[in-house]
Motif scaffolding. Sequence first.
Motif, PDB file in Angstrom:
ATOM      1  N   ARG A  58       0.860  -1.188   0.000  1.00  0.00           N
ATOM      2  CA  ARG A  58       0.000   0.000   0.000  1.00  0.00           C
ATOM      3  C   ARG A  58       0.895   1.236   0.000  1.00  0.00           C
ATOM      4  O   ARG A  58       1.805   1.360   0.818  1.00  0.00           O
ATOM      5  CB  ARG A  58      -0.935  -0.031   1.219  1.00  0.00           C
ATOM      6  CG  ARG A  58      -2.215   0.743   1.017  1.00  0.00           C
ATOM      7  CD  ARG A  58      -3.202   0.426   2.122  1.00  0.00           C
ATOM      8  NE  ARG A  58      -2.803   1.019   3.374  1.00  0.00           N
ATOM      9  CZ  ARG A  58      -3.125   2.259   3.759  1.00  0.00           C
ATOM     10  NH1 ARG A  58      -3.838   3.030   2.990  1.00  0.00           N
ATOM     11  NH2 ARG A  58      -2.718   2.705   4.928  1.00  0.00           N
ATOM     12  N   TRP A  60       1.473   5.586  -1.876  1.00  0.00           N
ATOM     13  CA  TRP A  60       0.993   6.740  -2.651  1.00  0.00           C
ATOM     14  C   TRP A  60       2.208   7.484  -3.184  1.00  0.00           C
ATOM     15  O   TRP A  60       3.301   7.374  -2.637  1.00  0.00           O
ATOM     16  CB  TRP A  60       0.070   7.647  -1.838  1.00  0.00           C
ATOM     17  CG  TRP A  60       0.686   8.264  -0.613  1.00  0.00           C
ATOM     18  CD1 TRP A  60       0.750   7.718   0.640  1.00  0.00           C
ATOM     19  CD2 TRP A  60       1.312   9.544  -0.511  1.00  0.00           C
ATOM     20  NE1 TRP A  60       1.385   8.569   1.505  1.00  0.00           N
ATOM     21  CE2 TRP A  60       1.747   9.703   0.824  1.00  0.00           C
ATOM     22  CE3 TRP A  60       1.561  10.583  -1.416  1.00  0.00           C
ATOM     23  CZ2 TRP A  60       2.402  10.846   1.265  1.00  0.00           C
ATOM     24  CZ3 TRP A  60       2.222  11.716  -0.970  1.00  0.00           C
ATOM     25  CH2 TRP A  60       2.616  11.846   0.363  1.00  0.00           C
ATOM     26  N   THR A  79      -7.684   1.288   0.557  1.00  0.00           N
ATOM     27  CA  THR A  79      -7.240   2.671   0.731  1.00  0.00           C
ATOM     28  C   THR A  79      -7.426   3.030   2.201  1.00  0.00           C
ATOM     29  O   THR A  79      -7.889   2.208   2.999  1.00  0.00           O
ATOM     30  CB  THR A  79      -8.061   3.648  -0.140  1.00  0.00           C
ATOM     31  OG1 THR A  79      -9.410   3.662   0.329  1.00  0.00           O
ATOM     32  CG2 THR A  79      -8.014   3.268  -1.620  1.00  0.00           C
ATOM     33  N   ASP A  80      -7.125   4.268   2.547  1.00  0.00           N
ATOM     34  CA  ASP A  80      -7.354   4.708   3.921  1.00  0.00           C
ATOM     35  C   ASP A  80      -8.826   4.608   4.310  1.00  0.00           C
ATOM     36  O   ASP A  80      -9.146   4.470   5.481  1.00  0.00           O
ATOM     37  CB  ASP A  80      -6.871   6.146   4.106  1.00  0.00           C
ATOM     38  CG  ASP A  80      -5.350   6.265   4.072  1.00  0.00           C
ATOM     39  OD1 ASP A  80      -4.659   5.228   4.121  1.00  0.00           O
ATOM     40  OD2 ASP A  80      -4.860   7.402   3.988  1.00  0.00           O
ATOM     41  N   PHE A  94      -5.800   7.648  -8.712  1.00  0.00           N
ATOM     42  CA  PHE A  94      -5.095   8.109  -7.531  1.00  0.00           C
ATOM     43  C   PHE A  94      -4.268   9.337  -7.904  1.00  0.00           C
ATOM     44  O   PHE A  94      -3.204   9.214  -8.507  1.00  0.00           O
ATOM     45  CB  PHE A  94      -4.204   6.983  -6.985  1.00  0.00           C
ATOM     46  CG  PHE A  94      -4.931   5.672  -6.892  1.00  0.00           C
ATOM     47  CD1 PHE A  94      -5.825   5.432  -5.863  1.00  0.00           C
ATOM     48  CD2 PHE A  94      -4.769   4.698  -7.872  1.00  0.00           C
ATOM     49  CE1 PHE A  94      -6.523   4.238  -5.794  1.00  0.00           C
ATOM     50  CE2 PHE A  94      -5.464   3.503  -7.812  1.00  0.00           C
ATOM     51  CZ  PHE A  94      -6.340   3.273  -6.770  1.00  0.00           C
ATOM     52  N   ASP A 100      -3.020   9.027   0.421  1.00  0.00           N
ATOM     53  CA  ASP A 100      -3.977   7.958   0.666  1.00  0.00           C
ATOM     54  C   ASP A 100      -3.395   6.675   0.081  1.00  0.00           C
ATOM     55  O   ASP A 100      -3.517   6.412  -1.113  1.00  0.00           O
ATOM     56  CB  ASP A 100      -5.329   8.292   0.022  1.00  0.00           C
ATOM     57  CG  ASP A 100      -6.405   7.268   0.349  1.00  0.00           C
ATOM     58  OD1 ASP A 100      -6.131   6.297   1.098  1.00  0.00           O
ATOM     59  OD2 ASP A 100      -7.524   7.427  -0.159  1.00  0.00           O
ATOM     60  N   HIS A 102      -2.748   3.087  -1.247  1.00  0.00           N
ATOM     61  CA  HIS A 102      -3.652   2.202  -1.975  1.00  0.00           C
ATOM     62  C   HIS A 102      -2.888   1.018  -2.552  1.00  0.00           C
ATOM     63  O   HIS A 102      -1.688   1.105  -2.808  1.00  0.00           O
ATOM     64  CB  HIS A 102      -4.348   2.968  -3.115  1.00  0.00           C
ATOM     65  CG  HIS A 102      -3.371   3.580  -4.067  1.00  0.00           C
ATOM     66  ND1 HIS A 102      -2.849   4.843  -3.872  1.00  0.00           N
ATOM     67  CD2 HIS A 102      -2.779   3.098  -5.174  1.00  0.00           C
ATOM     68  CE1 HIS A 102      -2.003   5.112  -4.845  1.00  0.00           C
ATOM     69  NE2 HIS A 102      -1.930   4.073  -5.645  1.00  0.00           N
TER      70      HIS A 102
END
Length: 151
Positions: A58, A60, A79-80, A94, A100, A102
């Motif tokens: 995960r 960003w 995601t968050d 995104f 956030d 992902h």
Amino acid sequence: MPKIEITTAPTRFGSGYPQPFDQQCAGRRRWALGDAAGLSQFGVNLLRLPPYQWSSQRHWHSAEDEFVYVLEGEVVLYTDAGAQVMKAGDCAGFPAGLADGHHLQNRSDCEAVILEVGARNPKNDSAAYPDIDLMLGNRSDGYRHKDGTAY
């Protein structure tokens, strides 16, 4: 010729993450279709994600937009905000700089096929991995611990 022969496109199988973060992504297979076409402004990957494998840790990006489109199968987008099931025909984007994290997980018994599109801004981009002790600054520096030390 403009037509891309997928079987001859550059491939990236498995994960470049340091141990132990590589295991969840060890089975993923990517064909760099954008590279095969000679694209320089954005990248396009065909991702084949076996059962119970992840697209990535995960994360960003600070300076790169990302977009995914599910072609076949089913994945779970984390995601968050939580988890969302994505099936063939579903897509998500995104924006660069949105903190956030992902990634996609294939939680099914069947392979999933995903088209990934992203900006190519490696000089200005960094990636944050909120769940683990990992960061990526300038890509030439490679993966680092969050305290800045190299793996």
